[in-house]
Design an enzyme around this catalytic site. Structure first.
Site, PDB file in Angstrom:
ATOM      1  N   GLN A  28     -13.920   5.982 -10.106  1.00 29.83           N
ATOM      2  CA  GLN A  28     -13.280   4.643  -9.998  1.00 29.83           C
ATOM      3  C   GLN A  28     -12.434   4.254  -8.930  1.00 29.83           C
ATOM      4  O   GLN A  28     -12.564   3.194  -8.505  1.00 29.83           O
ATOM      5  CB  GLN A  28     -12.986   4.372 -11.306  1.00 29.83           C
ATOM      6  CG  GLN A  28     -14.179   4.059 -12.608  1.00 29.83           C
ATOM      7  CD  GLN A  28     -15.112   2.919 -12.262  1.00 29.83           C
ATOM      8  OE1 GLN A  28     -14.316   1.838 -11.702  1.00 29.83           O
ATOM      9  NE2 GLN A  28     -16.170   3.174 -12.372  1.00 29.83           N
ATOM     10  N   GLY A  32     -18.281   4.131 -10.531  1.00 36.61           N
ATOM     11  CA  GLY A  32     -17.516   3.512  -9.558  1.00 36.61           C
ATOM     12  C   GLY A  32     -18.409   3.489  -8.060  1.00 36.61           C
ATOM     13  O   GLY A  32     -18.185   2.698  -7.295  1.00 36.61           O
ATOM     14  N   GLU A  37     -22.653   6.638 -23.272  1.00 41.18           N
ATOM     15  CA  GLU A  37     -22.709   7.586 -22.001  1.00 41.18           C
ATOM     16  C   GLU A  37     -23.511   8.806 -22.843  1.00 41.18           C
ATOM     17  O   GLU A  37     -24.282   9.731 -22.073  1.00 41.18           O
ATOM     18  CB  GLU A  37     -21.613   7.725 -21.365  1.00 41.18           C
ATOM     19  CG  GLU A  37     -20.454   8.533 -22.101  1.00 41.18           C
ATOM     20  CD  GLU A  37     -19.031   8.234 -21.569  1.00 41.18           C
ATOM     21  OE1 GLU A  37     -18.873   7.602 -20.798  1.00 41.18           O
ATOM     22  OE2 GLU A  37     -18.152   8.760 -22.049  1.00 41.18           O
ATOM     23  N   TYR A  91      -7.898   8.960  -7.077  1.00 41.07           N
ATOM     24  CA  TYR A  91      -8.957   8.525  -6.193  1.00 41.07           C
ATOM     25  C   TYR A  91     -10.239   9.575  -6.436  1.00 41.07           C
ATOM     26  O   TYR A  91     -10.617  10.320  -5.509  1.00 41.07           O
ATOM     27  CB  TYR A  91      -8.567   8.937  -4.846  1.00 41.07           C
ATOM     28  CG  TYR A  91      -9.093   7.788  -3.987  1.00 41.07           C
ATOM     29  CD1 TYR A  91      -8.820   6.120  -3.747  1.00 41.07           C
ATOM     30  CD2 TYR A  91      -9.914   8.331  -2.914  1.00 41.07           C
ATOM     31  CE1 TYR A  91      -9.198   5.543  -2.891  1.00 41.07           C
ATOM     32  CE2 TYR A  91     -10.578   7.514  -2.009  1.00 41.07           C
ATOM     33  CZ  TYR A  91     -10.316   6.066  -2.238  1.00 41.07           C
ATOM     34  OH  TYR A  91     -10.800   5.081  -1.045  1.00 41.07           O
ATOM     35  N   GLY A  92     -10.748   9.352  -7.612  1.00 41.79           N
ATOM     36  CA  GLY A  92     -11.856  10.176  -8.140  1.00 41.79           C
ATOM     37  C   GLY A  92     -13.180   9.481  -7.903  1.00 41.79           C
ATOM     38  O   GLY A  92     -13.822   9.594  -6.731  1.00 41.79           O
ATOM     39  N   ASP A 144     -18.517   2.794 -25.118  1.00 41.95           N
ATOM     40  CA  ASP A 144     -18.611   3.425 -23.960  1.00 41.95           C
ATOM     41  C   ASP A 144     -19.074   4.830 -24.178  1.00 41.95           C
ATOM     42  O   ASP A 144     -20.020   5.660 -23.765  1.00 41.95           O
ATOM     43  CB  ASP A 144     -17.386   3.490 -23.104  1.00 41.95           C
ATOM     44  CG  ASP A 144     -17.565   3.862 -21.614  1.00 41.95           C
ATOM     45  OD1 ASP A 144     -18.153   2.901 -20.925  1.00 41.95           O
ATOM     46  OD2 ASP A 144     -17.603   5.073 -21.486  1.00 41.95           O
ATOM     47  N   HIS A 201     -10.499   2.171 -19.139  1.00 37.81           N
ATOM     48  CA  HIS A 201     -11.212   2.611 -20.470  1.00 37.81           C
ATOM     49  C   HIS A 201     -10.240   2.191 -21.599  1.00 37.81           C
ATOM     50  O   HIS A 201      -8.708   2.584 -21.277  1.00 37.81           O
ATOM     51  CB  HIS A 201     -11.315   4.223 -20.183  1.00 37.81           C
ATOM     52  CG  HIS A 201     -12.516   4.782 -21.044  1.00 37.81           C
ATOM     53  ND1 HIS A 201     -13.150   4.133 -21.949  1.00 37.81           N
ATOM     54  CD2 HIS A 201     -12.779   6.119 -21.150  1.00 37.81           C
ATOM     55  CE1 HIS A 201     -14.203   5.013 -22.539  1.00 37.81           C
ATOM     56  NE2 HIS A 201     -14.046   6.127 -21.970  1.00 37.81           N
ATOM     57  N   GLU A 234     -42.254   8.299 -12.170  1.00 41.76           N
ATOM     58  CA  GLU A 234     -42.737   6.959 -12.562  1.00 41.76           C
ATOM     59  C   GLU A 234     -41.803   5.929 -13.237  1.00 41.76           C
ATOM     60  O   GLU A 234     -41.685   4.754 -12.725  1.00 41.76           O
ATOM     61  CB  GLU A 234     -44.147   7.211 -13.212  1.00 41.76           C
ATOM     62  CG  GLU A 234     -44.714   5.879 -13.631  1.00 41.76           C
ATOM     63  CD  GLU A 234     -46.181   6.090 -14.301  1.00 41.76           C
ATOM     64  OE1 GLU A 234     -46.616   7.106 -14.293  1.00 41.76           O
ATOM     65  OE2 GLU A 234     -46.823   5.167 -14.955  1.00 41.76           O
ATOM     66  N   GLU A 242     -45.020  12.303 -14.517  1.00 43.34           N
ATOM     67  CA  GLU A 242     -45.349  11.444 -15.724  1.00 43.34           C
ATOM     68  C   GLU A 242     -43.925  11.242 -16.658  1.00 43.34           C
ATOM     69  O   GLU A 242     -43.910  10.505 -17.588  1.00 43.34           O
ATOM     70  CB  GLU A 242     -46.369  12.114 -16.799  1.00 43.34           C
ATOM     71  CG  GLU A 242     -47.608  11.922 -16.088  1.00 43.34           C
ATOM     72  CD  GLU A 242     -48.224  10.184 -16.006  1.00 43.34           C
ATOM     73  OE1 GLU A 242     -47.500   9.402 -16.771  1.00 43.34           O
ATOM     74  OE2 GLU A 242     -49.126   9.742 -15.159  1.00 43.34           O
TER      75      GLU A 242
HETATM   76  N1  LIG Z   1     -16.419   7.619 -13.273  1.00 40.91           N
HETATM   77  C1  LIG Z   1     -16.836   6.290 -13.397  1.00 40.91           C
HETATM   78  O1  LIG Z   1     -17.412   5.863 -12.683  1.00 40.91           O
HETATM   79  C2  LIG Z   1     -16.155   5.643 -14.663  1.00 40.91           C
HETATM   80  C3  LIG Z   1     -14.953   6.011 -14.971  1.00 40.91           C
HETATM   81  N2  LIG Z   1     -14.385   5.073 -16.050  1.00 40.91           N
HETATM   82  C4  LIG Z   1     -12.765   5.496 -16.305  1.00 40.91           C
HETATM   83  O2  LIG Z   1     -12.294   5.436 -15.181  1.00 40.91           O
HETATM   84  C5  LIG Z   1     -11.013   6.066 -15.342  1.00 40.91           C
HETATM   85  C6  LIG Z   1     -10.984   7.273 -14.076  1.00 40.91           C
HETATM   86  O3  LIG Z   1     -12.312   8.138 -14.148  1.00 40.91           O
HETATM   87  P1  LIG Z   1     -12.752   8.693 -12.952  1.00 40.91           P
HETATM   88  O4  LIG Z   1     -12.793   8.049 -11.588  1.00 40.91           O
HETATM   89  O5  LIG Z   1     -14.295   9.328 -13.519  1.00 40.91           O
HETATM   90  O6  LIG Z   1     -11.889  10.250 -12.845  1.00 40.91           O
HETATM   91  P2  LIG Z   1     -12.265  11.360 -12.139  1.00 40.91           P
HETATM   92  O7  LIG Z   1     -12.362  12.186 -13.177  1.00 40.91           O
HETATM   93  O8  LIG Z   1     -12.958  11.187 -11.065  1.00 40.91           O
HETATM   94  O9  LIG Z   1     -10.580  11.764 -11.858  1.00 40.91           O
HETATM   95  C7  LIG Z   1      -9.930  10.893 -11.098  1.00 40.91           C
HETATM   96  C8  LIG Z   1      -8.853  11.322 -10.307  1.00 40.91           C
HETATM   97  O10 LIG Z   1      -7.828  12.139 -11.130  1.00 40.91           O
HETATM   98  C9  LIG Z   1      -7.452  13.351 -10.574  1.00 40.91           C
HETATM   99  N3  LIG Z   1      -7.244  14.207 -11.468  1.00 40.91           N
HETATM  100  C10 LIG Z   1      -7.893  14.946 -12.311  1.00 40.91           C
HETATM  101  N4  LIG Z   1      -7.052  15.780 -12.945  1.00 40.91           N
HETATM  102  C11 LIG Z   1      -5.851  15.707 -12.318  1.00 40.91           C
HETATM  103  C12 LIG Z   1      -4.648  16.608 -12.666  1.00 40.91           C
HETATM  104  N5  LIG Z   1      -4.697  17.394 -13.786  1.00 40.91           N
HETATM  105  N6  LIG Z   1      -3.468  15.844 -11.948  1.00 40.91           N
HETATM  106  C13 LIG Z   1      -3.530  14.977 -11.027  1.00 40.91           C
HETATM  107  N7  LIG Z   1      -4.768  14.435 -10.739  1.00 40.91           N
HETATM  108  C14 LIG Z   1      -6.000  14.792 -11.431  1.00 40.91           C
HETATM  109  C15 LIG Z   1      -8.615  13.759  -9.513  1.00 40.91           C
HETATM  110  O11 LIG Z   1      -8.278  14.460  -8.380  1.00 40.91           O
HETATM  111  C16 LIG Z   1      -9.122  12.329  -9.287  1.00 40.91           C
HETATM  112  O12 LIG Z   1      -8.413  11.939  -7.955  1.00 40.91           O
HETATM  113  C17 LIG Z   1     -11.165   7.030 -16.555  1.00 40.91           C
HETATM  114  O13 LIG Z   1     -10.548   6.281 -17.581  1.00 40.91           O
HETATM  115  C18 LIG Z   1     -12.651   6.972 -16.898  1.00 40.91           C
HETATM  116  O14 LIG Z   1     -13.082   6.889 -18.338  1.00 40.91           O
HETATM  117  C19 LIG Z   1     -14.811   3.806 -16.556  1.00 40.91           C
HETATM  118  C20 LIG Z   1     -16.110   3.513 -15.895  1.00 40.91           C
HETATM  119  C21 LIG Z   1     -16.766   4.644 -15.199  1.00 40.91           C
HETATM  120  C1  LIG Z   2     -20.355   5.170 -15.706  1.00 42.32           C
HETATM  121  C2  LIG Z   2     -19.712   4.756 -16.896  1.00 42.32           C
HETATM  122  O1  LIG Z   2     -19.430   3.715 -17.418  1.00 42.32           O
HETATM  123  C3  LIG Z   2     -19.422   6.052 -17.877  1.00 42.32           C
HETATM  124  C4  LIG Z   2     -20.832   6.644 -17.813  1.00 42.32           C
HETATM  125  O2  LIG Z   2     -19.037   5.469 -18.855  1.00 42.32           O
HETATM  126  C5  LIG Z   2     -18.516   7.143 -17.455  1.00 42.32           C
HETATM  127  O3  LIG Z   2     -18.554   7.422 -16.026  1.00 42.32           O
HETATM  128  O4  LIG Z   2     -17.532   7.084 -17.973  1.00 42.32           O
HETATM  129 MG   LIG Z   3     -19.003   3.327 -19.150  1.00 45.56          MG
HETATM  130 MG   LIG Z   4     -17.310   6.255 -19.970  1.00 47.25          MG
END
Ligand SMILES: NC(=O)C1=CN([C@@H]2O[C@H](COP(=O)(O)OP(=O)(O)OC[C@H]3O[C@@H](n4cnc5c(N)ncnc54)[C@H](O)[C@@H]3O)[C@@H](O)[C@H]2O)C=CC1
Ligand SMILES: CC(=O)[C@](C)(O)C(=O)O
Ligand SMILES: [Mg+2]
Ligand SMILES: [Mg+2]
Length: 348
Positions: A41, A153, A212, A38-39, A208, A124, A248, A244
């Site tokens: 996404q 997310g 990024e 629950y990070g 991806d 991903h 903008e 600038e």
């Molecule tokens: N951040 C985003 O908006 C995007 C993420 N993704 C993909 O979605 C997936 C999830 O990414 P995020 O939401 O950014 O992840 P995040 O980095 O926010 O971590 C998600 C969850 O993992 C938990 N976590 C982290 N390390 C841990 C550990 N060692 N043990 C237990 N729990 C742990 C965190 O507490 C958190 O609740 C990844 O595959 C990412 O590449 C895809 C598109 C965009």
């Molecule tokens: C938001 C997104 O799609 C990224 C930049 O690829 C990521 O958070 O990994």
């Molecule tokens: Mg992406």
């Molecule tokens: Mg990414």
């Protein structure tokens, strides 16, 4: 699927017209969708699915900030919020939304609960594409697919609440049940995607990681910093340099690009600006192309994945990231930005 022309190339996309929410609800009516993690996404996808009437539960470590956030967001411990293991056991579709590095650590647990007929969902292509480094090799009797929202997310959730939709890519890696495609499409719609375009795991992760590191996040900060520094060296004030370089762009010009394309943004600027931009953009392209080539190669070789795994698997990775984010926040450019933002009338 709709066949659409993208700049002269035909591609297949799934639209909400052909796959409406009711159809997604129907496909998923007997499933328990377990969102693990629950990070960033996790909340976006879990809340959108909940609001869309999907049977969704969350799996997260107890005694963590993310657990408290899930509770605050309306997930109920023992009913819709569980420890990771329990959620893995209850879920028929496992949405593996731990960070890419944490997915490695939890894989042996996840694997135990992937009984025949279940589905493993990613956002991903990372874990599967780089499985020589991650060790993530799913059993043959489960469906494996991805829906990757093309944005944060946070935006996925915000846009859903505004009745908009973020576009996502989707891919099927393994179809064990014969229903993988139907399941993944339904999930794509249920999490709030605007439309879905098809790809494969490798293409998703290569594009991806390149995006990024490139224009979306890395290159944009690099170009901002370079221009800001040159303006400052030449005697411009921080506010002038920031306006600038960033303000903008985000407030006036990028919204025009988003709405109707680059030529339209140009057409809404002076002929003086247009002359200069048309003269200079190709030089910027040529100057940065070699760096983008180097970046793509680094992604394709697996070096970027390796670096990410190594740095994000360390116990103190969050503290280290915070140090670097603080450095960015405390640079003159972004401190100037903070003051500039505070002056926006809507922030007063
Ligand atoms: N951040 C985003 O908006 C995007 C993420 N993704 C993909 O979605 C997936 C999830 O990414 P995020 O939401 O950014 O992840 P995040 O980095 O926010 O971590 C998600 C969850 O993992 C938990 N976590 C982290 N390390 C841990 C550990 N060692 N043990 C237990 N729990 C742990 C965190 O507490 C958190 O609740 C990844 O595959 C990412 O590449 C895809 C598109 C965009
Ligand atoms: C938001 C997104 O799609 C990224 C930049 O690829 C990521 O958070 O990994
Ligand atoms: Mg992406
Ligand atoms: Mg990414």
């Amino acid at each position: 699927m709709a066949k659409l022309n993208f700049g002269g190339v035909e591609e297949h996309v799934v639209t909400r017209e052909e796959f409406p929410l009711q159809k997604a609800q129907e496909v998923l009516k007997d499933e328990v969708v377990a969102v693990i993690g629950y990070g960033v996404q996790g909340p976006g996808q879990a809340l959108n699915q909940k609001d869309n009437g999907i049977n969704v539960i969350v799996g997260q470590r107890k005694n963590s900030k993310s657990w408290d956030k899930a509770v605050a967001d309306g997930f109920v411990p023992g009913e819709t919020l569980f420890e990771i293991e329990e959620a893995l056991q209850k879920g028929t579709i496992i949405c593996y939304l731990l960070s890419d590095a944490a997915q490695i650590e939890y894989w042996s647990k996840v694997k135990q609960h992937l009984t025949p007929g279940k589905a493993l969902y990613f956002s991903h292509g990372f874990g599967i594409t780089f499985n020589e480094r991650t060790g993530i090799v799913p059993p043959a009797e489960v469906d494996v697919f991805l829906v990757a929202p093309k944005g944060s997310g946070t935006s996925l959730r915000r846009m859903f609440l505004q009745n908009r939709g973020l576009n996502s890519s989707f891919a099927v890696y393994q179809d064990a049940t014969g229903k993988a495609r139907e399941r993944v499409t339904a999930l794509g719609i249920a999490i709030g995607s605007g439309y879905l375009f098809e790809t494969d795991f490798k293409k998703e992760v290569f594009s991806d990681l390149a995006g990024e590191r490139g224009t979306l996040m890395g290159a944009v900060q690099g170009i901002f910093a370079a221009q800001y520094d040159v303006l400052r060296k030449n005697g411009h004030s921080p506010s002038e340099a920031f306006n600038e370089t960033v303000e903008e762009l985000t407030q006036s010009l990028m919204p025009l690009v988003a709405e109707n394309g680059m030529d339209w943004m140009y057409a809404n600027c002076s002929t003086t600006a247009q002359r200069g931009a048309l003269d200079w953009w190709k030089r910027f392209r040529d100057a940065t192309s070699p760096l983008f080539e180097e970046l793509y190669e680094s992604v394709a070789k697996g070096d970027e994945a390796q670096r990410s795994i190594e740095s994000n698997s360390k116990p103190d990775y969050r503290e280290k990231l915070e140090v670097e984010l603080t450095e960015l926040r405390e640079s003159e450019m972004w401190r100037a930005g903070k003051t500039v933002r505070s002056l926006r009338p809507e922030n007063n």
